[in-house]
Motif scaffolding. Structure first.
Motif, short mmCIF file in Angstrom:
data_model
loop_
_atom_site.label_atom_id
_atom_site.label_comp_id
_atom_site.label_asym_id
_atom_site.label_seq_id
_atom_site.Cartn_x
_atom_site.Cartn_y
_atom_site.Cartn_z
N GLN A 17 0.83 -1.21 0.00
CA GLN A 17 0.00 0.00 0.00
C GLN A 17 0.86 1.26 0.00
OE1 GLN A 17 -2.37 -0.88 3.46
NE2 GLN A 17 -4.15 -1.47 2.23
N ARG A 18 1.89 1.28 0.85
CA ARG A 18 2.75 2.45 0.89
C ARG A 18 3.58 2.56 -0.39
NH1 ARG A 18 4.70 4.54 6.34
NH2 ARG A 18 2.45 4.37 6.55
N LYS A 21 1.54 4.18 -3.03
CA LYS A 21 1.45 5.63 -2.88
C LYS A 21 2.69 6.31 -3.42
CE LYS A 21 -1.62 5.65 1.17
NZ LYS A 21 -1.74 5.98 2.61
N GLY A 93 6.38 9.33 1.49
CA GLY A 93 5.63 8.11 1.75
C GLY A 93 5.45 7.86 3.23
N GLY A 98 -1.56 6.78 7.43
CA GLY A 98 -2.32 5.55 7.33
C GLY A 98 -2.82 5.23 8.72
N ASN A 103 1.25 2.19 10.27
CA ASN A 103 2.41 3.01 10.59
C ASN A 103 3.41 2.27 11.47
OD1 ASN A 103 1.48 5.18 9.12
ND2 ASN A 103 0.44 6.12 10.84
N CYS A 106 5.23 -0.46 8.81
CA CYS A 106 5.93 -0.03 7.61
C CYS A 106 7.08 0.90 7.99
CB CYS A 106 4.95 0.69 6.68
SG CYS A 106 5.42 0.64 4.95
N THR A 108 10.89 3.04 6.77
CA THR A 108 11.73 3.59 5.72
C THR A 108 13.16 3.66 6.24
OG1 THR A 108 11.25 5.84 6.46
CG2 THR A 108 9.89 4.96 4.68
#
Length: 367
Positions: A17-18, A21, A93, A98, A103, A106, A108
């Protein structure tokens, strides 16, 4: 779907999903940062950003697992402006938000340098075989040419254990979960929902819409339509790629009395999605030279979508597909995917056409 990989699927859903986006935010920009790789296929900042996102997320959840992905970070290290754009999209992103659960799952990278490092974990990774354990295989954007044109593309996430496919989750940001045949590169979801098609070995193939948390969206199980199929329905890539012997494909389809091309789709992963969903049940691909090798991230995991509805996949020689050979699938030549009860017929017919054509030696004897 309850399975031993429910947690892995939950991670895959939020990561896809991310990633979707990020891909959509890149697509909204005029300059996609398109480069040319050695094989002349385009690559964009979306590929780099999504590979970094997927690696960071799955590493946080499963720190002992290994990774394989299409991209390396060499171009990013040589191009600070491009790296900054990739990093900007990763941060956007992360800031897109969300639900709280997403959160928390997911992740980064913590810096541009770490993003490059994680991209290179994938770029130097190999699928491995017996004793190598769990390896995630990513294709951050499958069908980059389609992506640049605003057509169908996919985000491919696969889990291998000792070189065997055990989980597939494919995000298709602009494909409807209720798509119907014939599916074409420009068959976009009119409602903008997108879809995730997923499978776990032994637990079947399923589809859900891309958006929404798992508890808020319906999941549809796909019947095992390819175990005993009465007819052949094609998905191929006619008039799009120069890597195959197109006239051989057409002649084989005529002999099989199979309407051709049927579904006509450029990205390999989206072709497997069409097979899994039952929009088609047959594809074959004869490369124009035996030196041409398929790449693991274009097939790993996504093949499971078809196998879990009863389909059978081999190469043109009738060999099982071997994902342990390396980043490039050096022990296989081409592909034949068909309903289990008709696979032998398709393989023999295709091999007969290849022999009569004479440009490629047939090693296998059919099945």
């Amino acid at each position: 779907m309850d399975s031993p990989y429910s947690h892995e699927l939950k991670i895959a859903f939020v990561a896809i999903q991310r990633a979707a986006k990020i891909s959509q935010s890149v697509l909204a920009q005029v300059d996609l940062g398109v480069l040319k790789k050695d094989d002349l296929s385009p690559v964009t900042i979306a590929d780099f950003a999504i590979q970094a996102l997927l690696t960071a997320t799955f590493h946080a959840a499963f720190p002992s697992d290994k990774f394989v992905g299409e991209e390396s970070a060499a171009e990013l290290r040589e191009n600070p402006v491009l790296l900054e754009r990739v990093w900007s999209h990763l941060q956007q992103g992360a800031d897109a938000g969300g639900d709280a659960e997403a959160n928390g799952l997911c992740w980064t990278p913590e810096s541009p340098e770490q993003a490059c490092e994680m991209i290179d974990w994938c770029g130097s990774g190999v699928p491995g075989g017996v004793g190598t354990g769990r390896v995630w295989v990513f294709d951050p954007i499958d069908g980059t040419q389609n992506f640049v044109r605003g057509e169908l593309y996919a985000i491919n996430v696969a889990l291998l254990e000792d070189g065997k496919q055990v989980l597939s989750a494919v995000g298709c940001p602009n494909l409807s979960p209720d798509a119907t045949a014939p599916l074409m590169d420009n068959s976009l979801d009119p409602e903008g929902r997108g879809s995730i098609v997923f499978a776990v070995r032994g637990y079947g193939t399923h589809v859900r819409q891309l958006t929404g948390s798992l508890g808020d969206v319906s999941v549809r199980a796909i019947p095992r339509h390819a175990e005993e199929a009465p007819t052949l329905r094609s998905v191929t890539c006619l008039n799009t790629l120069a890597s195959g012997l197109e006239d051989v494909h057409i002649t084989a389809a005529e002999r099989l009395q199979m309407p051709f091309p049927g579904c006509n789709i450029l990205p390999w992963v989206v072709r497997y999605v069409a097979l899994g969903l039952g929009l088609a049940n047959t594809t074959f691909w004869v490369y124009n030279t035996r030196a041409r090798l398929a790449k693991a991230w274009d097939h790993a995991g996504a093949m499971l979508l078809f196998e879990e509805v009863g389909g059978k996949i081999t190469d043109v020689d009738g060999r099982d597909i071997d994902l342990t050979a390396g980043r490039k699938m050096a022990t296989n030549y081409g592909f034949v995917a068909a309903p289990k009860n008709l696979h032998g017929l398709v393989l023999r017919t295709l091999q007969d056409v290849i022999r009569q054509d004479g440009r490629i030696e047939v090693i296998g004897s059919g099945a």
